[in-house]
Design a protein around this motif. Structure first.
Motif, short mmCIF file in Angstrom:
data_model
loop_
_atom_site.label_atom_id
_atom_site.label_comp_id
_atom_site.label_asym_id
_atom_site.label_seq_id
_atom_site.Cartn_x
_atom_site.Cartn_y
_atom_site.Cartn_z
N GLU A 110 0.83 -1.20 0.00
CA GLU A 110 0.00 0.00 0.00
C GLU A 110 0.86 1.25 0.00
N LEU A 111 1.99 1.21 0.72
CA LEU A 111 2.90 2.35 0.73
C LEU A 111 3.55 2.53 -0.64
N GLU A 112 3.94 1.42 -1.28
CA GLU A 112 4.50 1.50 -2.63
C GLU A 112 3.52 2.20 -3.57
N ALA A 113 2.27 1.78 -3.51
CA ALA A 113 1.25 2.38 -4.38
C ALA A 113 1.06 3.86 -4.08
N HIS A 114 1.10 4.21 -2.80
CA HIS A 114 0.93 5.61 -2.41
C HIS A 114 2.11 6.46 -2.90
N LEU A 115 3.31 5.95 -2.79
CA LEU A 115 4.48 6.69 -3.25
C LEU A 115 4.44 6.92 -4.76
N LYS A 116 3.81 6.01 -5.47
CA LYS A 116 3.76 6.12 -6.93
C LYS A 116 2.65 7.05 -7.41
N ASN A 117 1.68 7.36 -6.55
CA ASN A 117 0.57 8.18 -7.04
C ASN A 117 0.86 9.67 -6.93
N ALA A 118 -0.14 10.48 -7.25
CA ALA A 118 0.06 11.93 -7.37
C ALA A 118 0.41 12.61 -6.05
N ASP A 119 0.13 11.96 -4.91
CA ASP A 119 0.49 12.56 -3.62
C ASP A 119 2.00 12.72 -3.50
N PHE A 120 2.74 11.79 -4.11
CA PHE A 120 4.19 11.83 -4.00
C PHE A 120 4.85 11.98 -5.37
N PHE A 121 5.23 10.89 -6.03
CA PHE A 121 6.07 11.00 -7.22
C PHE A 121 5.31 10.93 -8.55
N ASP A 122 4.03 10.59 -8.52
CA ASP A 122 3.18 10.63 -9.71
C ASP A 122 3.90 9.98 -10.90
N VAL A 123 4.23 8.70 -10.75
CA VAL A 123 5.11 8.03 -11.72
C VAL A 123 4.49 7.83 -13.09
N GLU A 124 3.16 7.88 -13.20
CA GLU A 124 2.54 7.75 -14.53
C GLU A 124 2.86 8.97 -15.37
N LYS A 125 2.85 10.14 -14.76
CA LYS A 125 3.19 11.37 -15.48
C LYS A 125 4.69 11.63 -15.49
N ASN A 126 5.39 11.10 -14.48
CA ASN A 126 6.83 11.33 -14.36
C ASN A 126 7.53 9.98 -14.14
N PRO A 127 7.64 9.17 -15.20
CA PRO A 127 8.18 7.82 -15.06
C PRO A 127 9.67 7.76 -14.73
N THR A 128 10.38 8.86 -14.98
CA THR A 128 11.81 8.87 -14.68
C THR A 128 12.20 10.14 -13.92
N ALA A 129 13.32 10.03 -13.22
CA ALA A 129 13.99 11.18 -12.61
C ALA A 129 15.40 11.16 -13.14
N ASP A 130 16.13 12.25 -13.01
CA ASP A 130 17.52 12.21 -13.47
C ASP A 130 18.42 13.08 -12.60
N PHE A 131 19.69 12.73 -12.64
CA PHE A 131 20.71 13.48 -11.91
C PHE A 131 21.85 13.75 -12.87
N LYS A 132 22.22 15.03 -13.02
CA LYS A 132 23.28 15.43 -13.94
C LYS A 132 24.33 16.21 -13.16
N ILE A 133 25.55 15.70 -13.16
CA ILE A 133 26.63 16.33 -12.40
C ILE A 133 26.98 17.69 -12.98
N THR A 134 27.10 18.68 -12.09
CA THR A 134 27.49 20.02 -12.52
C THR A 134 28.92 20.36 -12.10
N SER A 135 29.43 19.72 -11.04
CA SER A 135 30.82 19.95 -10.64
C SER A 135 31.28 18.84 -9.70
N VAL A 136 32.59 18.61 -9.71
CA VAL A 136 33.23 17.66 -8.79
C VAL A 136 34.48 18.33 -8.24
N THR A 137 34.57 18.47 -6.94
CA THR A 137 35.73 19.11 -6.32
C THR A 137 36.31 18.22 -5.23
#
Length: 223
Positions: A110-137
């Motif tokens: 039930e928590l998995e389903a809740h995290l996937k819905n619009a209350d949290f990550f809305d994975v149907e509309k936003n199936p991916t996330a991304d991280f792009k490095i801007t600097s390394v020091t």
């Protein structure tokens, strides 16, 4: 006067201590220009890499944790130094570890389903996330024989279509054509407008922490 002086000294000491503790903590800011890939480009090993997450109720109570899968990614290295990289995370892959849900009246599914819905990550509309490095020091490691961080990485983390630059300490190694990145940091989900349970006006919602702890364990090698 003596009592006031003592209190002042304590306050100053706590302030200095807090500053020292926060020197390696996560910071966030506006989206930045992505770092140019220089040197050799390595592909992320999707089987050997993972993203962990952990969330809490206020005060650290009832922690929940699980995983996310990396869908694709690559990093670039030059002279055995990480120079850039980008990663795509499959948000539909979000999992809740059943061991983290111990209450008899609650189910991890039930928590998995809740995290996937619009209350949290809305994975149907936003199936991916991304991280792009801007600097390394460079970051001076306290113990080079351990997993102590030796780099500070900044990158644009995009969730639900919003990019926020996140800076955190990481342990980075580049040996014989293989690069590894390990890090653990905490972000405030409301920075990405994920505000379910974030209202402090409602005691029931106030109990849900805004913080999410993210763990990264990435291995990349020659294509």
């Amino acid at each position: 006067m003596k009592k006031l002086s003592v209190l002042t000294l304590v306050a100053v000491t706590l302030f200095i201590t807090a500053c020292k503790k926060s020197s390696n903590e996560t910071t966030t800011g506006e989206e930045q220009q992505v770092a140019e890939k220089k040197g050799e480009v390595l592909a992320v090993n999707l089987e050997a890499s993972k993203v962990d997450w952990k969330a809490f109720h206020k005060g650290g109570f009832a922690p929940r944790w699980g995983t996310l899968a990396i869908k694709s990614g690559e990093v670039s290295v030059e002279a055995n130094e990480l120079t850039a990289g980008d990663f795509v995370i499959d948000m539909k892959s979000i999992k809740v570890d059943p061991a983290s849900v111990t209450e008899k009246d609650k189910k991890y599914s039930e928590l998995e389903a809740h995290l996937k819905n619009a209350d949290f990550f809305d994975v149907e509309k936003n199936p991916t996330a991304d991280f792009k490095i801007t600097s390394v020091t460079n970051l001076a490691a306290k113990d080079t024989l351990s997993e102590a961080p030796n780099k500070t990485i900044s990158g644009n983390l995009t969730l639900k279509g919003k990019a926020v630059n996140v800076t955190f300490p990481a342990k980075v190694t580049v040996v014989n054509g293989t690069a590894t990145i390990k890090a653990k940091f905490t972000v405030n989900r409301t920075d990405w407008n994920i505000k379910f349970g974030a209202s402090e006006a409602d005691p029931a919602e106030w109990m849900i922490s805004k913080d999410i702890e993210i763990g990264i364990d990435v291995t990349a090698g020659k294509k």
